[in-house]
Scaffold this motif. Structure first.
Motif, PDB file in Angstrom:
ATOM      1  N   THR A   1     -10.072   2.519  -2.777  1.00 29.72           N
ATOM      2  CA  THR A   1      -9.683   0.896  -3.292  1.00 29.72           C
ATOM      3  C   THR A   1      -8.784   0.251  -2.212  1.00 29.72           C
ATOM      4  O   THR A   1      -8.815  -0.910  -2.219  1.00 29.72           O
ATOM      5  CB  THR A   1      -8.904   1.278  -4.588  1.00 29.72           C
ATOM      6  N   ALA A   2      -7.855   1.128  -1.714  1.00 27.84           N
ATOM      7  CA  ALA A   2      -6.812   0.362  -0.632  1.00 27.84           C
ATOM      8  C   ALA A   2      -7.748  -0.290   0.623  1.00 27.84           C
ATOM      9  O   ALA A   2      -7.268  -1.246   1.040  1.00 27.84           O
ATOM     10  CB  ALA A   2      -6.177   1.507  -0.171  1.00 27.84           C
TER      11      ALA A   2
ATOM     12  N   MET B   1       0.811  -1.105   0.019  1.00 28.07           N
ATOM     13  CA  MET B   1       0.043  -0.201  -0.111  1.00 28.07           C
ATOM     14  C   MET B   1       0.923   1.398  -0.013  1.00 28.07           C
ATOM     15  O   MET B   1       0.280   2.312   0.208  1.00 28.07           O
ATOM     16  CB  MET B   1      -0.747   0.068   1.276  1.00 28.07           C
TER      17      MET B   1
ATOM     18  N   ILE C   1      -2.121   6.627  -4.054  1.00 29.71           N
ATOM     19  CA  ILE C   1      -3.106   5.466  -3.544  1.00 29.71           C
ATOM     20  C   ILE C   1      -4.308   6.108  -3.519  1.00 29.71           C
ATOM     21  O   ILE C   1      -4.773   6.870  -2.875  1.00 29.71           O
ATOM     22  CB  ILE C   1      -2.538   4.972  -2.204  1.00 29.71           C
TER      23      ILE C   1
ATOM     24  N   THR D   1      -3.562  -1.371  -4.325  1.00 34.17           N
ATOM     25  CA  THR D   1      -4.389   0.037  -3.727  1.00 34.17           C
ATOM     26  C   THR D   1      -4.701   0.706  -4.868  1.00 34.17           C
ATOM     27  O   THR D   1      -5.407   1.951  -4.542  1.00 34.17           O
ATOM     28  CB  THR D   1      -3.432   0.622  -2.809  1.00 34.17           C
ATOM     29  N   LYS D   2      -4.473   0.702  -6.278  1.00 37.55           N
ATOM     30  CA  LYS D   2      -4.478   1.656  -7.150  1.00 37.55           C
ATOM     31  C   LYS D   2      -5.662   1.057  -8.405  1.00 37.55           C
ATOM     32  O   LYS D   2      -6.182   1.708  -8.695  1.00 37.55           O
ATOM     33  CB  LYS D   2      -3.527   1.820  -8.066  1.00 37.55           C
TER      34      LYS D   2
ATOM     35  N   LEU E   1      -3.074   4.520   5.301  1.00 31.09           N
ATOM     36  CA  LEU E   1      -3.904   4.782   4.194  1.00 31.09           C
ATOM     37  C   LEU E   1      -4.285   6.287   4.120  1.00 31.09           C
ATOM     38  O   LEU E   1      -4.488   6.449   2.805  1.00 31.09           O
ATOM     39  CB  LEU E   1      -5.159   3.941   4.115  1.00 31.09           C
TER      40      LEU E   1
ATOM     41  N   CYS F   1       1.858  -4.104  -1.836  1.00 28.62           N
ATOM     42  CA  CYS F   1       0.290  -3.953  -1.800  1.00 28.62           C
ATOM     43  C   CYS F   1       0.015  -2.809  -2.860  1.00 28.62           C
ATOM     44  O   CYS F   1      -1.039  -2.471  -3.340  1.00 28.62           O
ATOM     45  CB  CYS F   1      -0.502  -3.645  -0.635  1.00 28.62           C
TER      46      CYS F   1
ATOM     47  N   VAL G   1      -8.661  -4.086   0.326  1.00 26.20           N
ATOM     48  CA  VAL G   1      -7.604  -5.050   0.384  1.00 26.20           C
ATOM     49  C   VAL G   1      -7.798  -6.210   1.453  1.00 26.20           C
ATOM     50  O   VAL G   1      -7.654  -7.328   1.129  1.00 26.20           O
ATOM     51  CB  VAL G   1      -6.029  -4.258   0.229  1.00 26.20           C
TER      52      VAL G   1
END
Length: 107
Positions: A82-83, A1, A78, A38-39, A68, A34, A86
């Protein structure tokens, strides 16, 4: 991330102490596997990412949110929305479902 920064400016930065004694930059760097996930919500999450996210959620779920929502994450482009998916995409069973991360993101 997170990203790989060469600048030492973030070395000792902590986001409100959410990562305990671990500088937020170090916590962020540990999540570098990650970055792709995250994208892009459709990207496969690497097993190394899932292992690190799982460990961080077990020890310090607030730290994950701090990472985050940090300037480091923004700098790495990021996408927090979306992150935050995960942990679910990793099928982490003990993730904090329904917990707030920031003002508008939920696990």
């Amino acid at each position: 991330m997170v990203l790989l920064l060469t600048s030492n400016n973030y070395k000792n930065v902590e986001s409100a102490g959410e990562c305990g004694r671990t500088p937020i930059g170090s916590a962020a760097a540990s999540l570098s596997p990650c970055l792709g996930a995250t994208k892009d919500v459709r990207a496969k999450v690497p097993p190394a990412c899932c292992a690190r996210v799982s460990a961080l959620l077990r020890t310090s779920p607030r730290c994950l949110c701090a990472v985050l929502l940090s300037p480091l994450a923004k700098q790495a482009k990021i996408n927090p929305a979306t992150a935050i998916t995960v942990p679910k995409r990793c099928n982490i069973r003990n993730r904090p479902v329904g917990k707030k991360c920031g003002s508008k993101f939920f696990f």
